[in-house]
Scaffold this active site. Structure first.
Site, mmCIF file in Angstrom:
data_model
loop_
_atom_site.group_PDB
_atom_site.id
_atom_site.type_symbol
_atom_site.label_atom_id
_atom_site.label_comp_id
_atom_site.label_asym_id
_atom_site.label_seq_id
_atom_site.Cartn_x
_atom_site.Cartn_y
_atom_site.Cartn_z
ATOM 1 N N CYS A 174 -27.123 -40.483 -8.739
ATOM 2 C CA CYS A 174 -28.374 -40.937 -9.363
ATOM 3 C C CYS A 174 -29.495 -41.001 -8.322
ATOM 4 O O CYS A 174 -29.940 -39.961 -7.866
ATOM 5 C CB CYS A 174 -28.152 -42.258 -10.092
ATOM 6 S SG CYS A 174 -29.358 -42.508 -11.406
ATOM 7 N N HIS A 206 -23.585 -42.211 -13.142
ATOM 8 C CA HIS A 206 -23.036 -43.271 -12.273
ATOM 9 C C HIS A 206 -21.514 -43.344 -12.399
ATOM 10 O O HIS A 206 -21.002 -44.191 -13.138
ATOM 11 C CB HIS A 206 -23.612 -44.632 -12.679
ATOM 12 C CG HIS A 206 -25.024 -44.859 -12.273
ATOM 13 N ND1 HIS A 206 -25.388 -45.387 -11.058
ATOM 14 C CD2 HIS A 206 -26.171 -44.626 -12.937
ATOM 15 C CE1 HIS A 206 -26.698 -45.478 -10.987
ATOM 16 N NE2 HIS A 206 -27.200 -45.019 -12.113
ATOM 17 N N GLU A 230 -19.469 -44.612 -10.500
ATOM 18 C CA GLU A 230 -18.958 -45.875 -9.941
ATOM 19 C C GLU A 230 -19.004 -47.015 -10.957
ATOM 20 O O GLU A 230 -18.441 -48.077 -10.717
ATOM 21 C CB GLU A 230 -19.743 -46.248 -8.672
ATOM 22 C CG GLU A 230 -21.152 -46.796 -8.885
ATOM 23 C CD GLU A 230 -22.175 -45.748 -9.308
ATOM 24 O OE1 GLU A 230 -21.815 -44.576 -9.518
ATOM 25 O OE2 GLU A 230 -23.360 -46.122 -9.441
HETATM 26 N N1 GLN Z 1 -34.943 -43.555 -11.464
HETATM 27 C C1 GLN Z 1 -34.350 -44.055 -10.260
HETATM 28 C C2 GLN Z 1 -35.063 -43.502 -9.037
HETATM 29 O O1 GLN Z 1 -35.985 -42.789 -9.128
HETATM 30 C C3 GLN Z 1 -32.877 -43.726 -10.172
HETATM 31 C C4 GLN Z 1 -32.111 -44.511 -11.193
HETATM 32 C C5 GLN Z 1 -30.722 -44.870 -10.784
HETATM 33 O O2 GLN Z 1 -30.260 -44.644 -9.668
HETATM 34 N N2 GLN Z 1 -30.037 -45.499 -11.699
HETATM 35 O O3 GLN Z 1 -34.658 -43.788 -7.948
#
Ligand code: GLN
Length: 199
Positions: free
Chosen positions: A79, A177, A179
Site C-alpha cells: 500500500c 494489505h 498483513e
Molecule cells: N493513500 C495512502 C498514501 O497515499 C496509502 C494508504 C494505505 O497505505 N493504506 O500513502
C-alpha cells in the site's frame, strides 16, 4: 535466515511483524540507521506515504535505504510502501519522493477515498486466492517490461484489470494489505523468493 526488517516509522508495523513471526522468521523493527545492520530484507508497511517519506528523511534512513535497495536488498512495499517503491507517483504531493525500485506508475487513492475502501478476493495464479483488503489503496496505472504481474483486480469501473501484486527482481509491491488478514500466502511468496536467491 537473518532478520527481515520492518520499517517502523508509521503505519501497520505490528501486523507485519506478527505475520513474519507466524511464518517463523525473525522480524526487526527499523527506526534508525543502526537497525539496518545485517537485515536480509525489508518490508515497507502501509500507512501514509507522505508521512513515511518525511520520517525517512528526518530519521536519516532515506539515503542508506536507497543505497541498500539499489544494491538489491529484497524489499516488499504494501500500500503506502508500494507508493514509496514506485518509479512514478500520480496525484502525489508536490514534494513526494520515492525509491523508484519498481517500474510502475501508481495513483494515490486510485480506488477512491477512505469511504471507498473495500475487500476483494485476489487470485495469485495457481498459488491460491487471498483476501485483499484495500484501504485508500494506490492503483497501478502502468508498468514497464521488467515488471512481473503476479495478481490483478478488476474493480468493475470500466478501466479493466489493474495489477495489485507485482515483482521486479528483488523488489515486490502490492496495493492491498496482506498483513491485515491471517492469510500468510503473500508474505510467504516474498520469503520463498528471498530464500531462493540465498541458495
Ligand atoms: N493513500 C495512502 C498514501 O497515499 C496509502 C494508504 C494505505 O497505505 N493504506 O500513502
Amino acid at each position: 535466515m537473518r532478520p527481515i526488517g520492518v520499517l517502523s516509522l508509521q503505519g501497520d508495523v505490528r501486523e507485519h511483524v506478527a505475520t513474519l513471526e507466524n511464518l517463523g522468521v525473525a522480524a526487526r523493527r527499523i527506526r534508525r540507521t543502526s537497525d539496518l545492520e545485517g537485515i536480509e530484507g525489508l518490508i515497507i508497511p502501509g500507512g501514509e506515504s507522505t508521512a513515511i517519506g518525511h520520517l525517512l528523511v528526518t530519521s536519516g534512513l532515506r539515503e542508506p535505504l536507497a543505497t541498500l535497495i539499489g544494491d538489491g536488498l529484497p524489499v516488499f512495499g504494501t500500500c503506502a510502501g508500494l507508493i514509496l517503491l514506485a518509479e512514478r507517483v500520480l496525484d502525489g504531493r508536490d514534494d513526494q519522493w520515492s525509491f523508484k525500485a519498481l517500474d510502475v506508475a501508481v495513483r494515490r487513492n486510485g480506488y477512491g477515498r477512505q469511504i471507498a475502501s473495500f475487500e476483494a478476493p485476489i487470485e495469485i495464479g495457481e498459488r491460491g486466492t487471498v483476501p485483499g483488503v484495500f484501504i485508500r489503496a494506490p492503483r497501478i496505472e502502468s508498468f514497464g517490461p521488467g515488471v512481473n504481474v503476479l495478481a490483478t483486480h478488476d474493480h468493475g469501473d470500466g478501466t479493466g484489470a489493474h495489477p495489485v501484486l507485482v515483482r521486479q527482481g528483488a523488489a515486490w509491491g502490492c496495493s492491498f494489505h496482506p498483513e491485515l488478514t491471517s492469510d500468510v500466502l503473500v508474505h510467504g511468496l516474498f520469503l520463498d523468493a528471498l530464500r531462493e536467491a540465498l541458495r
